[in-house]
Structure formats: structure tokens, C-alpha cells
Design a protein around this motif. Sequence first.
Motif, PDB file in Angstrom:
ATOM      1  N   LEU A  21      49.006   9.527  26.817  1.00 19.27           N
ATOM      2  CA  LEU A  21      49.748  11.082  27.519  1.00 19.27           C
ATOM      3  C   LEU A  21      48.792  12.044  26.930  1.00 19.27           C
ATOM      4  N   ASN A  22      48.297  12.164  25.679  1.00 23.82           N
ATOM      5  CA  ASN A  22      47.352  13.249  25.335  1.00 23.82           C
ATOM      6  C   ASN A  22      46.036  13.189  25.996  1.00 23.82           C
ATOM      7  N   ASP A  23      45.509  11.571  26.117  1.00 25.34           N
ATOM      8  CA  ASP A  23      43.919  11.543  26.716  1.00 25.34           C
ATOM      9  C   ASP A  23      44.069  12.228  27.968  1.00 25.34           C
ATOM     10  N   GLY A  24      45.309  12.170  28.734  1.00 26.08           N
ATOM     11  CA  GLY A  24      45.277  12.881  30.095  1.00 26.08           C
ATOM     12  C   GLY A  24      45.524  14.366  29.923  1.00 26.08           C
ATOM     13  N   SER A  25      46.388  14.817  29.020  1.00 24.75           N
ATOM     14  CA  SER A  25      46.653  16.073  29.042  1.00 24.75           C
ATOM     15  C   SER A  25      45.480  16.901  28.747  1.00 24.75           C
ATOM     16  N   GLN A  26      44.507  16.179  27.615  1.00 20.43           N
ATOM     17  CA  GLN A  26      43.228  17.007  27.332  1.00 20.43           C
ATOM     18  C   GLN A  26      42.330  17.556  28.626  1.00 20.43           C
ATOM     19  N   ARG A  27      42.609  16.719  29.780  1.00 23.36           N
ATOM     20  CA  ARG A  27      41.919  17.308  30.882  1.00 23.36           C
ATOM     21  C   ARG A  27      42.469  18.279  31.664  1.00 23.36           C
ATOM     22  N   ASP A  28      43.943  18.320  31.304  1.00 25.88           N
ATOM     23  CA  ASP A  28      44.505  19.501  32.252  1.00 25.88           C
ATOM     24  C   ASP A  28      44.224  20.689  31.808  1.00 25.88           C
ATOM     25  N   THR A  29      44.534  21.801  33.042  1.00 25.27           N
ATOM     26  CA  THR A  29      44.234  22.987  32.662  1.00 25.27           C
ATOM     27  C   THR A  29      45.670  23.661  33.033  1.00 25.27           C
ATOM     28  N   TRP A  30      46.030  24.600  32.079  1.00 24.07           N
ATOM     29  CA  TRP A  30      47.206  25.359  32.190  1.00 24.07           C
ATOM     30  C   TRP A  30      47.124  26.864  32.477  1.00 24.07           C
ATOM     31  N   ILE A  31      48.277  27.319  33.121  1.00 23.72           N
ATOM     32  CA  ILE A  31      47.909  29.081  33.460  1.00 23.72           C
ATOM     33  C   ILE A  31      49.473  29.285  32.521  1.00 23.72           C
ATOM     34  N   PHE A  32      49.101  30.162  31.700  1.00 25.81           N
ATOM     35  CA  PHE A  32      50.590  30.733  31.027  1.00 25.81           C
ATOM     36  C   PHE A  32      50.539  32.113  31.304  1.00 25.81           C
ATOM     37  N   VAL A  33      51.943  32.560  31.819  1.00 23.41           N
ATOM     38  CA  VAL A  33      52.302  34.219  32.105  1.00 23.41           C
ATOM     39  C   VAL A  33      53.468  34.340  31.262  1.00 23.41           C
ATOM     40  N   TYR A  34      53.220  35.509  30.589  1.00 22.02           N
ATOM     41  CA  TYR A  34      54.259  36.490  29.939  1.00 22.02           C
ATOM     42  C   TYR A  34      54.723  37.395  30.369  1.00 22.02           C
ATOM     43  N   THR A  35      56.130  37.439  30.780  1.00 18.18           N
ATOM     44  CA  THR A  35      56.856  38.617  31.446  1.00 18.18           C
ATOM     45  C   THR A  35      57.980  38.998  30.595  1.00 18.18           C
ATOM     46  N   ARG A  36      58.458  40.335  30.646  1.00 18.87           N
ATOM     47  CA  ARG A  36      59.335  41.091  30.025  1.00 18.87           C
ATOM     48  C   ARG A  36      60.248  41.890  31.089  1.00 18.87           C
ATOM     49  N   ARG A  37      61.452  41.917  30.773  1.00 17.86           N
ATOM     50  CA  ARG A  37      62.229  42.703  31.936  1.00 17.86           C
ATOM     51  C   ARG A  37      62.141  44.108  31.391  1.00 17.86           C
ATOM     52  N   TRP A  38      62.251  44.353  30.343  1.00 19.32           N
ATOM     53  CA  TRP A  38      61.720  45.816  29.877  1.00 19.32           C
ATOM     54  C   TRP A  38      61.281  45.600  28.540  1.00 19.32           C
ATOM     55  N   ARG A  39      60.489  46.854  28.002  1.00 19.09           N
ATOM     56  CA  ARG A  39      59.571  46.907  26.936  1.00 19.09           C
ATOM     57  C   ARG A  39      60.014  46.182  25.881  1.00 19.09           C
ATOM     58  N   ARG A  40      61.427  46.383  25.122  1.00 21.06           N
ATOM     59  CA  ARG A  40      61.802  45.698  23.918  1.00 21.06           C
ATOM     60  C   ARG A  40      62.427  44.664  24.224  1.00 21.06           C
ATOM     61  N   ASP A  41      62.302  44.057  25.201  1.00 25.66           N
ATOM     62  CA  ASP A  41      63.045  42.698  25.657  1.00 25.66           C
ATOM     63  C   ASP A  41      62.236  41.425  25.057  1.00 25.66           C
ATOM     64  N   ASN A  42      63.002  40.503  24.773  1.00 28.64           N
ATOM     65  CA  ASN A  42      62.342  39.169  24.428  1.00 28.64           C
ATOM     66  C   ASN A  42      61.745  38.788  25.541  1.00 28.64           C
ATOM     67  N   GLY A  43      60.322  38.517  25.222  1.00 28.51           N
ATOM     68  CA  GLY A  43      59.413  37.927  26.448  1.00 28.51           C
ATOM     69  C   GLY A  43      59.732  36.618  26.666  1.00 28.51           C
ATOM     70  N   VAL A  44      59.427  36.137  28.029  1.00 28.42           N
ATOM     71  CA  VAL A  44      59.598  34.740  28.705  1.00 28.42           C
ATOM     72  C   VAL A  44      58.333  34.073  28.944  1.00 28.42           C
ATOM     73  N   LEU A  45      57.730  33.061  28.434  1.00 28.67           N
ATOM     74  CA  LEU A  45      56.376  32.426  28.671  1.00 28.67           C
ATOM     75  C   LEU A  45      56.625  31.156  29.896  1.00 28.67           C
ATOM     76  N   HIS A  46      55.840  31.445  30.784  1.00 32.01           N
ATOM     77  CA  HIS A  46      56.071  30.367  31.847  1.00 32.01           C
ATOM     78  C   HIS A  46      54.719  29.720  31.939  1.00 32.01           C
ATOM     79  N   GLY A  47      54.777  28.188  31.977  1.00 29.76           N
ATOM     80  CA  GLY A  47      53.249  27.725  32.185  1.00 29.76           C
ATOM     81  C   GLY A  47      53.287  26.613  33.298  1.00 29.76           C
ATOM     82  N   PHE A  48      52.177  26.698  34.068  1.00 30.08           N
ATOM     83  CA  PHE A  48      51.923  25.553  35.009  1.00 30.08           C
ATOM     84  C   PHE A  48      50.761  24.916  34.766  1.00 30.08           C
ATOM     85  N   SER A  49      50.650  23.501  34.969  1.00 25.85           N
ATOM     86  CA  SER A  49      49.458  22.751  35.001  1.00 25.85           C
ATOM     87  C   SER A  49      49.146  22.107  36.294  1.00 25.85           C
TER      88      SER A  49
END
Length: 363
Positions: A21-49
Motif C-alpha cells: 500500500l505504501n509503495d503505491g502511495s509514495q507515488r501519489d500526489t495529494w492536494i490539501f485544502v484548509y478552510t474555516r467558516r469564520w476566523r476563530r472557527d476550528n478549520g477543516v482539512l480536505h485532501g484529494f489524491s
Amino acid sequence: MKLLNKFVLTTISDQSFIRQLNDGSQRDTWIFVYTRRWRRDNGVLHGFSDRSVRWFKIPVAEMLTGEIFPGEDLYLLTASGNFLLFASNTHSGIIAVDLVDKSVRRISSCPLGPRGTSSWRRSGMKLVPDPYDPGHFRFMFIEMVNNRPVLFTYHSNSNTWHTKEAENQSNLAFKKNSSSDVFLSLSNRPHESIVMCVDDESMINRFPAILRPRINQDAIRECPSSVGFSRNDLESQLLHIHGDEYKVVIRLDTIELSKMKKMKSLEVWEISANGEKWELMSRAPSEVISNKPCGVMMGCLERRLGVIRVALMTNHEGLWNIIWLDYDKVRDKWEWVPLPHCRFLQGSNMAGISFSSGLTFSL
């Protein structure tokens, strides 16, 4: 699945399965996006491979619970391997998150003192996981100190910072080695850029070099330089995105009877072998150019294994959209990477975007 099926449990718990699994994942590229509803909100991280078909919601907020102060204002700086780096606007520091062992650490203050998110330039920093110890990393960034370019490097294994002043490199002495060189962008002006080159394989014994690649006069007339996307950039209808030894130049067209823009062309430029100039590498074909209108655009760029990846985030009337393009340098081929609908972006504020690769898993 482990709770539902004993066969699945036996299979995915086997070390050979995890290794494959990790041999394959080493070749993957991910994009991470971090968002918040408002400034003091706990942010949410989404990722796509690039091998997946959906966005993954990554529980980074749970990892940060108890490790950060309530209401702490975080921004995703960069990512690589198993690590994410966040900048804290509240306390002007850096926080590192390990996605595998779910650990969080505060990086000791850098020699320049506290730095908010506005002090960091994406193209002027680099996160490098330790190839021999997956639990550690180095974080590098470049800054002008007393009118001299200085490289700052943080080593997580010793929790220490090291600094090195760069030396001006003559074109005769410089030879580019894309496999080991790390390029950090310091400034970009209409006639030339200032880029630091670090030999990552011998950075302990060698000083980083300063390159000043120029653009020829004809290219300058067609392509005035900028590094962000503001009101002035909207007027000049041009966007530059820098990363590694490359930059992407996007020309924009105004939509009739509207203040909105749309992409007209996209080009990849590369620092020449002797570090003397910017050279045009490729123009993207029209079939991968988005014709959707946008009022705001920003992005990031990364080079890995001969492929240059560009992520563009656009906003039209409050609606965010992400465009992912790959350019294979060896095959001279462009590819548009389809992304699932980004529903999580709607109604949220952007708090950082980054490519990443080399993510490993433990089950």
C-alpha cells in the motif's frame, strides 16, 4: 471494515499488505485544502489524491485539540510526506502535524522572531521529509537580512534552527541539478528574479547560491512580472505562480460588459541550465484551459518526478473552484486532473492550499 470482516482484518493487518500500500502511495500526489467558516472557527482539512475519486475529510481539528489555544487562528503553510505545517496568526509561530502518528508539535521560534501568515511566501519555503526517518523533517525558507539573502533551516530531530548566508553565484560556476537542488524564490521583478539554489545533498558543507534569471525584453513587454493577484494584477490581466525552478504565467481576458476575467493562456517557464535566464518550456493546449469566469485567482506549483503540477483556485460571485493541471516534461504532455465537486468550499473562507506527496499509512 476491520470490525465487520475477519478476512479483511487479517489481510489489511499483514505487513506485506501495508508495505505494498505504501509503495503505491509514495507515488501519489495529494492536494490539501484548509478552510474555516469564520476566523476563530476550528478549520477543516480536505485532501484529494490523483488516484482517488472523492475528497477525504481529514480530522486535523481532532489532532490539534488540546495542543492549540481555543480560537487560535491557523493557516496551512505547506505539506509534504506525512507532515503539515500551519502558521498561527494568534501566536505568530509554526505548528507541525504528523498525519500518521497524529502528533502535534510547536516549532521553536525562528531566529527572525514571531512571524504571522503575511510574512511567509509560498515559493520561498520548502518542507523536506527525512528520507531515513519518517518521523522527522527539515523546513527551509529564505529571507533578506541586512540586505543579504539568508537561508533558515529548521531540523525537527534536534528542534534547532540553522542559518546560512548565500553567496552570489557566477553563471560559469553554476550547474543545475534538478534531482538534488532546492530552489527558493526571494523576489520577482519585471526584468529579473532573485532565486536561491540549495544543494540538498551537500547543504551542510556548501553555501546556497543566489541566481538572477532574467527574461528577454520581448518577453517582458508581453509578460510584465507579478507574484500575486490583486487589483493591479486584474488590470494587467496577468498572474505569475512560482514553485521550485519553474513559474507559470497565466494571461487573462476581460469578459465583455463585465469585470470578470477568464484564462486566455497558460505557460510554464524554467530557469536555464546556467541560471542566467527564464526559458519558455511549454504552452498549455486550449483543451485544458478553463473558460469559466473568475474574479479572484490564486494557486500553487510543485515539481516532482519530472511532472510540474499546478493548482488554481478561482472565485466567481462567492463560489470557489479548483483546477488541477499536470505537465509531464519528458513526454511534453499536458493533463487536466478531474476533481470531484468541492461542496465543502461553499460558504467557507480559504485558509491555505498545498500539494503533497510521499504520504504513508499505518493500519
